[in-house]
Design an enzyme around this catalytic site. Sequence first.
Site, PDB file in Angstrom:
ATOM      1  N   ASP A 187       0.860  -1.180   0.000  1.00 13.56           N
ATOM      2  CA  ASP A 187       0.000   0.000   0.000  1.00 13.56           C
ATOM      3  C   ASP A 187       0.895   1.228   0.000  1.00 13.56           C
ATOM      4  O   ASP A 187       1.798   1.347   0.831  1.00 13.56           O
ATOM      5  CB  ASP A 187      -0.906   0.011   1.243  1.00 13.56           C
ATOM      6  N   GLU A 277      -1.405  -0.937  -5.865  1.00 12.17           N
ATOM      7  CA  GLU A 277      -2.495  -0.121  -6.346  1.00 12.17           C
ATOM      8  C   GLU A 277      -1.979   0.648  -7.554  1.00 12.17           C
ATOM      9  O   GLU A 277      -0.855   1.135  -7.533  1.00 12.17           O
ATOM     10  CB  GLU A 277      -2.818   0.903  -5.256  1.00 12.17           C
ATOM     11  N   ASP A 360      -2.858   1.289   6.951  1.00  7.96           N
ATOM     12  CA  ASP A 360      -2.041   0.947   5.789  1.00  7.96           C
ATOM     13  C   ASP A 360      -1.890  -0.562   5.608  1.00  7.96           C
ATOM     14  O   ASP A 360      -1.950  -1.072   4.503  1.00  7.96           O
ATOM     15  CB  ASP A 360      -0.653   1.596   5.906  1.00  7.96           C
TER      16      ASP A 360
END
Length: 379
Positions: A187, A277, A360
């Site tokens: 992340d 991501e 996170d």
Amino acid sequence: MANKAIKYRAYPTNEQSIMFAKTFGCCRKVYNLMLSDKIEGYKSTGKFPTVTPAKYKKDYPYLKEVDSLALANKQMDLQEAFHNTFSKSRKKNNGFPKFKSAKHSRKSYTTNNQKGTVAIIDNGYIKLPKIGKVKAVIHRIPDNNWIIKSATVSQESDGKYYISVLFEFDNTVNPYVADKTNAIGLDYASDGLYVDSNGNVGTNHKYYRESHKKLAKAQRKLSRMQGSKKHEDKSANYIKQLRKVNKIHRHIANQRLDNLHKISTEIANQYDVVCVESLNMKSMSNKSFGNGKATLDNGYGMFLSMLKYKLSDRSKYLIKVDRWFPSSQICHCCGTLHPEMKNLQIRKMTCDCGLTISRDQNAAINILNEGLRLLSKVV
Ligand SMILES: [Zn+2]
């Protein structure tokens, strides 16, 4: 086994560029001599004779000065050109081999690595036979198990030099089932580089913060010198200090790059699947993602591109999860959606299912799960 070529920009010394020019010239000379002898041989015997560069060294002693493998490779080139001439494939057939002109032929030569005659040294030089260590920008560091096969030196029409190094490596993939033992989720973290699904923080700031203090100090000193204001003439001291400031900038950039290489190599070695991501870096640096400066400085985009090629070289996977996937709002344990997590100030998720986890890490686990789901549809 697989092959991969990486082209490095090279900065030869004057002496080295003279040697390069000599080698280009000798290669052309030998190619033309061999071609001419083949044609003459055909005229008298009806067959194209085999020719080697060695026979010309008596008449043209300067050929001995250059890399003999470069000349030997010209023999191979010519053989291939002949082979293609008589090939039925139209793609390959460029007609009968032509003589190489000094003006129009490509300036390049190829040498083979013989037990270390070609090597990358100190991540800043490429060693070549008869040339020695040539300064080069090693923007990509080969993996430990990559073996150098050959190097092709070229000079482009704009005068720039490049050395393309051909590597060979084992790319046999071990069959595996993607699961959480060989997969990881990352992340993006604006105050570090990332937080992974195991809760570890990857950071790029440790070194940078220290150097940054030094930079700020040097810049303050610079701003007090004559020449810092637009209308002022630049003093000698100002120019000297400006060089210092630029040097610190370069140092910081190098530190950051080294660190990104180190971390991305570690991850690519350890994991078969890395889920991230897909981010829109531009909009992130402008938005309220904490500190915009940190976003730009930590080079997450560069980190992702390094990960991408390092994983791909190892026949592994980088999976990008849609950036609209609400990774930080879902409890990874029970799947409950927590809209309150849209507020970036909330650093911990507390769920009714009993889970309490850092924002996170929870996001990283969700990215991992979503990535594995996407992968299972493809593989
Ligand atoms: Zn829950």
